[in-house]
Design a protein around this motif. Structure first.
Motif, PDB file in Angstrom:
ATOM      1  N   UNK A   1       1.871  -1.299  -3.836  1.00  0.00           N
ATOM      2  CA  UNK A   1       0.481  -1.664  -4.137  1.00  0.00           C
ATOM      3  C   UNK A   1      -0.451  -0.528  -3.711  1.00  0.00           C
ATOM      4  N   UNK A   2      -0.177   0.074  -2.564  1.00  0.00           N
ATOM      5  CA  UNK A   2      -0.988   1.187  -2.077  1.00  0.00           C
ATOM      6  C   UNK A   2      -0.856   2.430  -2.954  1.00  0.00           C
ATOM      7  N   UNK A   3       0.257   2.551  -3.659  1.00  0.00           N
ATOM      8  CA  UNK A   3       0.544   3.784  -4.400  1.00  0.00           C
ATOM      9  C   UNK A   3      -0.260   3.948  -5.686  1.00  0.00           C
ATOM     10  N   UNK A   4      -0.895   2.880  -6.169  1.00  0.00           N
ATOM     11  CA  UNK A   4      -1.644   2.975  -7.416  1.00  0.00           C
ATOM     12  C   UNK A   4      -2.713   4.056  -7.316  1.00  0.00           C
TER      13      UNK A   4
ATOM     14  N   UNK B   1      -2.149 -10.445  -6.270  1.00  0.00           N
ATOM     15  CA  UNK B   1      -3.199  -9.519  -6.741  1.00  0.00           C
ATOM     16  C   UNK B   1      -2.735  -8.072  -6.625  1.00  0.00           C
ATOM     17  N   UNK B   2      -3.018  -7.291  -7.645  1.00  0.00           N
ATOM     18  CA  UNK B   2      -2.654  -5.884  -7.623  1.00  0.00           C
ATOM     19  C   UNK B   2      -1.211  -5.600  -7.987  1.00  0.00           C
ATOM     20  N   UNK B   3      -0.479  -6.630  -8.395  1.00  0.00           N
ATOM     21  CA  UNK B   3       0.934  -6.459  -8.748  1.00  0.00           C
ATOM     22  C   UNK B   3       1.120  -6.637 -10.250  1.00  0.00           C
TER      23      UNK B   3
ATOM     24  N   UNK C   1      -9.984  -6.728   8.053  1.00  0.00           N
ATOM     25  CA  UNK C   1      -9.854  -5.901   6.863  1.00  0.00           C
ATOM     26  C   UNK C   1     -10.385  -4.489   7.118  1.00  0.00           C
ATOM     27  N   UNK C   2     -11.380  -4.380   7.991  1.00  0.00           N
ATOM     28  CA  UNK C   2     -11.928  -3.052   8.300  1.00  0.00           C
ATOM     29  C   UNK C   2     -10.888  -2.175   8.991  1.00  0.00           C
ATOM     30  N   UNK C   3     -10.025  -2.787   9.813  1.00  0.00           N
ATOM     31  CA  UNK C   3      -9.001  -1.999  10.493  1.00  0.00           C
ATOM     32  C   UNK C   3      -7.934  -1.541   9.501  1.00  0.00           C
ATOM     33  N   UNK C   4      -7.584  -2.409   8.545  1.00  0.00           N
ATOM     34  CA  UNK C   4      -6.644  -2.009   7.500  1.00  0.00           C
ATOM     35  C   UNK C   4      -7.241  -0.875   6.681  1.00  0.00           C
TER      36      UNK C   4
ATOM     37  N   UNK D   1     -10.471   0.422  -0.013  1.00  0.00           N
ATOM     38  CA  UNK D   1     -11.142  -0.837   0.326  1.00  0.00           C
ATOM     39  C   UNK D   1     -10.600  -1.995  -0.505  1.00  0.00           C
ATOM     40  N   UNK D   2     -10.449  -1.755  -1.807  1.00  0.00           N
ATOM     41  CA  UNK D   2      -9.884  -2.784  -2.680  1.00  0.00           C
ATOM     42  C   UNK D   2      -8.472  -3.131  -2.235  1.00  0.00           C
ATOM     43  N   UNK D   3      -7.685  -2.110  -1.946  1.00  0.00           N
ATOM     44  CA  UNK D   3      -6.287  -2.337  -1.564  1.00  0.00           C
ATOM     45  C   UNK D   3      -6.165  -3.048  -0.223  1.00  0.00           C
ATOM     46  N   UNK D   4      -7.057  -2.758   0.710  1.00  0.00           N
ATOM     47  CA  UNK D   4      -7.030  -3.442   2.006  1.00  0.00           C
ATOM     48  C   UNK D   4      -7.234  -4.939   1.820  1.00  0.00           C
ATOM     49  N   UNK D   5      -8.186  -5.294   0.959  1.00  0.00           N
ATOM     50  CA  UNK D   5      -8.402  -6.705   0.683  1.00  0.00           C
ATOM     51  C   UNK D   5      -7.198  -7.352   0.032  1.00  0.00           C
ATOM     52  N   UNK D   6      -6.569  -6.631  -0.896  1.00  0.00           N
ATOM     53  CA  UNK D   6      -5.384  -7.172  -1.564  1.00  0.00           C
ATOM     54  C   UNK D   6      -4.234  -7.355  -0.593  1.00  0.00           C
ATOM     55  N   UNK D   7      -4.087  -6.418   0.337  1.00  0.00           N
ATOM     56  CA  UNK D   7      -3.011  -6.524   1.321  1.00  0.00           C
ATOM     57  C   UNK D   7      -3.163  -7.793   2.144  1.00  0.00           C
TER      58      UNK D   7
END
Length: 204
Positions: free
Chosen positions: A33-36, A111-113, A65-68, A79-85
């Protein structure tokens, strides 16, 4: 093109085959997911850094989420990916007892997959005969004349007709590595390519 000869040469060039770091399903899912829209040389070390702090769905779901965001800042759209994680981690806990599912239908609900990410998880974490098509696989398979397609989704369908099932899970990482190092989008290094005597070089 002789498919068995093609795969033989790629395996000789990249003997690690479809392995690419951790085989833990949760790591594979989150890192993919992070690799996109992010280069592999950035994605993997960033994912390792994230998992050194939060390594389970429970820890990810409870994290701020801010720490991610801070930990994955180097990847695109962090930021988008942190929320998805966080959402993916919560869904895993609420619906799958914290375990990553091993079927396409379930993975596509996260989400994101999309199909590429789901196929990567199935192939690399669960060793299933899944064929993941990213931009490298789409580009190289058309450049080499293996298919004539206009989208990754169509490419997946057509490549499954070209390659025997036993090769499916290997194709993504083999072609990605070839595409990054030799068969580059611009100025492909055909003169040193292990396939240079069997590739039609249709875009040269």
């Amino acid at each position: 093109m002789d498919i068995d000869e093609l795969m033989k040469r790629l395996f000789e060039l990249y003997p690690e085959g479809y392995t690419n770091g951790s085989r833990d399903p949760f790591f594979v899912l989150i890192s993919t997911v992070m690799s996109h829209r992010t280069r592999d040389e950035v994605t993997y070390p960033t994912a390792v850094k994230l998992f050194e702090t939060f390594s389970t769905p429970e820890e990810m779901a409870e994290a701020d989420v801010e720490e991610i965001e801070t930990l994955i800042r180097d990847v695109g759209f962090y930021r988008v990916k942190a929320g998805r994680i966080k959402v993916i981690s919560r869904i895993l806990l609420e619906e799958y007892e914290g375990r990553v599912p091993d079927d396409m239908e379930s993975l596509l609900k996260f989400p994101g997959v999309g199909r590429k990410t789901a196929n990567c998880v199935l192939a690399h974490a669960f060793f299933q005969d899944a064929l993941a098509v990213d931009t490298h696989v789409y580009r190289l398979s058309n450049r080499m004349g293996l298919v004539r397609t206009k989208s990754p989704e169509e490419t997946e369908i057509e490549l499954k007709k070209v390659f025997p099932r036993r090769y499916w899970k290997h194709i993504n990482l083999l072609l990605v590595k070839l595409g990054q190092n030799i068969c580059r989008p611009i100025s492909p290094r055909c003169e040193i390519c292990t396939l240079n005597d069997i590739c039609p070089k249709i875009l040269r």
